[in-house]
Design an enzyme around this catalytic site. Structure first.
Site, short mmCIF file in Angstrom:
data_model
loop_
_atom_site.label_atom_id
_atom_site.label_comp_id
_atom_site.label_asym_id
_atom_site.label_seq_id
_atom_site.Cartn_x
_atom_site.Cartn_y
_atom_site.Cartn_z
CD GLN A 38 -80.55 0.14 15.31
OE1 GLN A 38 -79.80 -0.20 15.97
NE2 GLN A 38 -81.73 -0.61 15.91
CG HIS B 63 -78.30 -6.92 17.97
ND1 HIS B 63 -79.00 -7.43 18.60
CD2 HIS B 63 -78.64 -5.63 17.09
CE1 HIS B 63 -80.97 -6.74 18.17
NE2 HIS B 63 -79.75 -6.06 17.42
CB CYS C 294 -83.82 -4.36 18.76
SG CYS C 294 -83.20 -3.43 17.06
CG LEU C 295 -82.45 0.92 20.42
CD1 LEU C 295 -81.52 2.51 19.93
CD2 LEU C 295 -83.13 1.04 21.74
N GLY D 30 -76.38 -1.13 22.01
CA GLY D 30 -75.41 -0.32 20.47
C GLY D 30 -76.24 -0.09 19.40
CG HIS E 182 -80.02 -3.42 13.20
ND1 HIS E 182 -80.89 -3.76 13.09
CD2 HIS E 182 -79.13 -3.45 13.92
CE1 HIS E 182 -81.48 -3.11 14.10
NE2 HIS E 182 -80.62 -3.60 15.50
NI NI Z 1 -80.83 -3.85 16.83
#
Ligand code: NI
Length: 182
Positions: free
Chosen positions: A52, A142, A100-101, A47, A146
């Site tokens: 981000q 999640h 997480c990225l 996701g 963000h």
């Molecule tokens: Ni994340």
């Protein structure tokens, strides 16, 4: 359509509260969603949230077929949710080693509610709502975190259960083996 750089934890831009989308079905919004999906796919994410990739809007995208970062999870259809709101539908929680990225290479043991109701809009501005369970519910929690400037390490209650994926490999394997037994 482009793969965008993903901001990493510590970047002050990740500490902003995301703004709601007010104009739907615009070229700008469609391009943002394509960029998010392309970036998520390129980084093997399950996701992604717009902040981000440095777009401070309440847009999340998720879904995958088979994911090497979460090999035991069943596929989730590709979805986009704009201005999402989630409501917790249960007291039941489940622990999972989350990543997480924005926090590449790290994992932590995070408890999430196992069922949520979600409500939001599709890119054309149509209302979408429904109920999500398990890993699907986790992703929604999640990704909406963000939008509130919360990254998963803030949800790790025991920092002994947080660290570099490679170092944790044995711990993670033992954790899931133990859980599958019980
Ligand atoms: Ni994340």
């Amino acid at each position: 359509m482009a793969i965008k750089p993903v901001l990493r934890m510590g970047n002050p831009k990740l500490l902003r509260i995301a703004e709601p989308v007010t104009n739907f079905d615009t070229q700008e919004l469609h391009t943002l969603i394509e960029d998010m999906q392309e970036t998520q796919k390129a980084k093997n994410g399950v996701g992604i949230a717009a902040p981000q990739i440095d777009v401070n809007l309440q847009v999340i995208a998720f879904g995958f077929d088979k994911n090497p970062r979460y090999p035991n999870q069943k596929p989730i259809p590709s979805s986009v949710l704009i201005n999402p709101e989630i409501k917790i539908m249960t007291d039941e929680t489940e622990e999972l080693w989350e990543g997480c990225l924005c926090v590449p290479g790290l994992r932590g043991l995070v408890k999430r509610y196992t069922c949520v109701h979600y409500r939001g809009y599709d890119p054309k501005g149509n209302l979408i709502e429904g109920e999500a369970k398990g890993f699907h519910a986790r992703i929604l929690q999640h990704e909406t975190d963000h939008l509130k400037a919360i990254l998963f390490p803030a949800r790790v209650p025991n920092l002994q259960m947080f660290g570099f994926e490679e170092e944790l490999a044995g711990t993670i394997e033992a954790f899931y083996a133990q859980r599958n037994k019980s």
